[in-house]
Design a protein around this motif. Structure first.
Motif, mmCIF file in Angstrom:
data_model
loop_
_atom_site.group_PDB
_atom_site.id
_atom_site.type_symbol
_atom_site.label_atom_id
_atom_site.label_comp_id
_atom_site.label_asym_id
_atom_site.label_seq_id
_atom_site.Cartn_x
_atom_site.Cartn_y
_atom_site.Cartn_z
ATOM 1 N N UNK A 145 0.870 -1.176 0.000
ATOM 2 C CA UNK A 145 0.000 0.000 0.000
ATOM 3 C C UNK A 145 0.905 1.222 0.000
ATOM 4 N N UNK A 146 0.417 2.273 -0.634
ATOM 5 C CA UNK A 146 1.162 3.528 -0.593
ATOM 6 C C UNK A 146 0.252 4.559 0.043
ATOM 7 N N UNK A 157 5.604 3.562 1.465
ATOM 8 C CA UNK A 157 5.276 2.190 1.106
ATOM 9 C C UNK A 157 5.050 1.397 2.384
ATOM 10 N N UNK A 158 3.999 0.564 2.378
ATOM 11 C CA UNK A 158 3.669 -0.268 3.536
ATOM 12 C C UNK A 158 3.230 -1.645 3.049
ATOM 13 N N UNK A 159 3.687 -2.722 3.710
ATOM 14 C CA UNK A 159 3.292 -4.065 3.269
ATOM 15 C C UNK A 159 1.771 -4.252 3.347
ATOM 16 N N UNK A 160 1.203 -4.867 2.303
ATOM 17 C CA UNK A 160 -0.216 -5.222 2.304
ATOM 18 C C UNK A 160 -0.301 -6.731 2.091
ATOM 19 N N UNK A 161 -0.845 -7.437 3.077
ATOM 20 C CA UNK A 161 -0.853 -8.906 3.068
ATOM 21 C C UNK A 161 -2.272 -9.448 3.163
ATOM 22 N N UNK A 162 -2.404 -10.745 2.911
ATOM 23 C CA UNK A 162 -3.712 -11.397 3.039
ATOM 24 C C UNK A 162 -4.247 -11.266 4.459
ATOM 25 N N UNK A 208 1.724 -2.137 -6.409
ATOM 26 C CA UNK A 208 1.581 -1.066 -5.416
ATOM 27 C C UNK A 208 0.308 -0.296 -5.728
ATOM 28 N N UNK A 209 -0.496 -0.064 -4.705
ATOM 29 C CA UNK A 209 -1.689 0.767 -4.842
ATOM 30 C C UNK A 209 -1.992 1.405 -3.515
ATOM 31 N N UNK A 210 -2.906 2.347 -3.492
ATOM 32 C CA UNK A 210 -3.309 2.902 -2.205
ATOM 33 C C UNK A 210 -3.990 1.805 -1.389
ATOM 34 N N UNK A 211 -4.082 2.005 -0.084
ATOM 35 C CA UNK A 211 -4.706 1.000 0.767
ATOM 36 C C UNK A 211 -6.149 0.738 0.338
ATOM 37 N N UNK A 212 -6.870 1.818 -0.004
ATOM 38 C CA UNK A 212 -8.255 1.636 -0.425
ATOM 39 C C UNK A 212 -8.327 0.873 -1.743
ATOM 40 N N UNK A 213 -7.413 1.156 -2.673
ATOM 41 C CA UNK A 213 -7.405 0.435 -3.946
ATOM 42 C C UNK A 213 -7.166 -1.050 -3.723
ATOM 43 N N UNK A 380 -1.417 1.700 7.723
ATOM 44 C CA UNK A 380 -0.590 0.726 8.433
ATOM 45 C C UNK A 380 -1.393 -0.432 9.002
ATOM 46 N N UNK A 381 -2.656 -0.185 9.349
ATOM 47 C CA UNK A 381 -3.475 -1.236 9.954
ATOM 48 C C UNK A 381 -4.652 -0.649 10.697
#
Length: 620
Positions: A145-146, A157-162, A208-213, A380-381
């Motif tokens: 996520x960005x 940049x932030x990790x986005x996981x399942x 990479x995408x925004x958190x909402x995307x 971030x969460x």
């Protein structure tokens, strides 16, 4: 609600029913079956209904699960930390801290330092460059996520996981359960004013995408929205359209097409909802023409958007006349939303922090409809869910869900430098900075959010968002937060009300190019008040900052007179467009309330659109 036993029975019945209709050898209907076509159709229909029933959202179970977790929050927190550390124990970052397999909170706090994004950035960059070894997480990071970059001036940049997606859906379902208990919706649609940004790849090939995307693209999002009867009335072509303004227009058009089915209006942030209906004021007659003729406006030129929306359009003069009559009958657009959407139960989005400024305008559009603040989280969460939906947004609280992350809180009492305390160790009435250990590779990460503990829900704290810790107006010994700025602007805008004018949006800057330095407050207004009114507003704003350090510094002139700079109409729209061009999503946009020298482009936009300027004489 299904018990576990009854759930198993239902599944067994469905499996038996399906197996009786299908030949296991060739997976086709058995020609020797004694089931008649009509009986088959009936049984097939029944099986489908049963399967659909199993997929329905179980509101009561969601509430029961939340109740059980929050009654034993400390145990759940220990279990959550243990799970996070066990699943990521092989990560290089944790391996180098001397935990040696320990997962208890005491060892964790003794070995793992408090960090900010700057501390983790070297590890994140290695992952982005293609290093697939366990660096921050045990499993490879599938995507990033960005952040929007509107607060700090540059994206992160932030990790986005399942696992993070799972916690997102859990938060959505928990808050929906409490919300739906108070404001039930059923068999309807949602006008979700949401936008996905374009994804790109890192050097190592990770998306990479925004958190909402990232959330909107995930199949679990649509599934969850469907089970919660909150399906978006706009097609994906609109949500992921490459032109924000064209997507906004079509969101409004799709909402009107499905006006009788729309039961909820939502967006990530209140700003997006206000912007949508400000836009509606300008384009409503064009929307009516589209509906009347069944032909989409020529302003929609993007093929993906045009194709998706054209499929929904057919000539409907009756609906066009109805909407035209509703709009013509409104006084200054008050109550616009219920006039357009008669079955809407509430309006939903993040309405705290920097979004509070938009509440007055949103209430104007909403009439008597309730405004419900969405849950508390970040790129971030997640932190907490709004389980008290009847509270007005200004009083909104968020109950921390103890199994979606591990939380600590740094006391802010007298800036004492105290060590963080655990989730259940916080004190009612005190303010804290939030520290998050997430399921996505962030350990003891300082979110930079200041919250106040206003009570407990069972044994988990209920938090009220106060402000961002790093958004401070400060020159000398003064310290004014984002909240202080907002309250001061609200107070100073009161003289405008008599002129039926309002502050559309605002920002600020500490100008140290003068001696002494002074505060600059940027205002965009919806009209043109006279010189006397703006001079009064400027003095009022200067006096409205009641921080002792500010007032004393103003009195002895170690801080110069406050300056209000009036902006051209549309300036904040230019700032939004600037961020969209940088890859931000419109749904995730937050107006930067304090613009520093590091945010050169935004400062340039603001300063380049000043039409009038006033200095305070309040301390003369």
């Amino acid at each position: 609600m299904f018990s576990l036993l009854s759930l198993k029975k239902k599944l067994h019945q469905v499996l038996c029913l399906l197996s009786s209709l299908i030949n296991p050898k060739n997976r086709t209907l058995s020609s020797s079956s004694s089931v008649s076509p009509s009986a088959f159709d009936s049984q097939k229909s029944e099986s489908v209904k049963m399967l659909e029933k199993l997929d329905e959202f179980d509101m009561e179970k969601s509430i029961e699960d939340f109740e059980a977790m929050t009654k034993d929050a400390e145990r759940v927190q220990r279990k959550t930390l243990k799970k996070i550390l066990e699943e990521n124990g092989s990560a290089e970052y944790l391996q180098g801290l001397g935990l040696n397999g320990r997962t208890d909170p005491e060892s964790f706090k003794a070995c793992v330092p408090l960090v900010t994004h700057k501390d983790l950035d070297p590890y994140i960059q290695r992952i982005a460059e293609g290093d697939s070894s366990p660096i921050l997480t045990g499993k490879p990071v599938p995507s990033f996520s960005v952040s929007s970059g509107t607060t700090q001036g540059r994206p992160k940049f932030l990790p986005f996981t399942d696992e993070l997606m799972e916690t997102t859906m859990q938060i959505f379902q928990t808050s929906f359960a409490f919300r739906n208990r108070e404001y039930p919706i059923a068999n309807g649609k949602a006008l979700q004013i949401i936008y996905g940004s374009k994804q790109f790849k890192t050097q190592g090939g990770l998306p990479v995408g925004t958190a909402t995307t990232n959330v909107y693209l995930n199949h679990k999002f649509k599934t969850t929205m469907k089970t919660m009867q909150s399906q978006c009335c706009s097609p994906d072509g609109v949500i992921f359209g490459p032109d924000f303004q064209q997507s906004l227009y079509c969101h409004l058009l799709c909402g009107i097409i499905f006006r009788d089915e729309v039961q909820m209006i939502s967006s990530a942030f209140a700003h997006s909802i206000v912007l949508a209906f400000r836009t509606f004021e300008l384009v409503w007659e064009e929307l009516c023409a589209d509906i009347r003729d069944g032909v989409l406006s020529d302003r929609i030129t993007e093929p993906s958007i045009r194709s998706a929306v054209s499929k929904l359009l057919s000539p409907n003069p009756k609906l066009a006349d109805l909407i035209h009559g509703k709009c013509s009958g409104l006084s200054n657009w008050y109550g616009l939303i219920p006039a357009l959407f008669p079955n809407v139960k509430y309006i939903y989005g993040i309405m705290t922090g920097s979004m509070e400024h938009y509440l007055k305008k949103l209430r104007h559009y909403a009439g008597e409809l309730p405004l419900l603040s969405a849950d508390y989280g970040s790129s971030e969460g997640w932190v907490g869910a709004n389980v008290n939906p009847k509270l007005p947004p200004e009083l909104a609280t968020f109950a921390v869900i103890p199994n979606v992350g591990y939380y600590e809180f740094i006391p802010l009492r007298n800036n004492s430098g105290e060590q963080p305390v655990g989730l259940t160790e916080v004190t009612v009435g005190e303010e804290y900075e939030v520290v998050l250990t997430s399921v996505a590779g962030l350990y003891r990460y300082r979110l930079g959010d200041i919250v106040k503990v206003v009570g407990f829900y069972n044994s988990t704290p209920e938090l009220k968002f106060v402000c961002r810790s790093n958004l401070l107006l400060s020159i000398n010994i003064d310290k004014n937060t984002e909240k202080d700025l907002q309250l001061s602007v609200e107070e100073a805008a009161k003289p405008l009300a008599a002129e039926k004018l309002e502050v559309v949006d605002f920002s600020s800057h500490v100008d140290l190019s003068t001696d002494p330095g002074h505060y600059v407050i940027f205002w965009e207004l919806n009209g043109e008040p006279n010189h006397q009114v703006l001079s009064e507003c400027c003095n009022c704003l200067d006096k409205a900052f009641v921080d002792v350090g500010y007032m004393s510094s103003r009195k002895v002139n170690t801080i110069g007179p406050l300056e209000i700079r009036i902006l051209r109409k549309g300036t904040f729209q230019k700032i939004l467009i600037h961020y969209l061009a940088q890859g931000a999503a419109a749904s995730q946009f937050k107006t930067p309330r304090c613009v520093g020298l590091n945010n050169k482009k935004v400062l340039q936009i603001l300063c380049g659109n000043v039409v009038r300027s006033f200095f305070s004489t309040a301390y003369d």
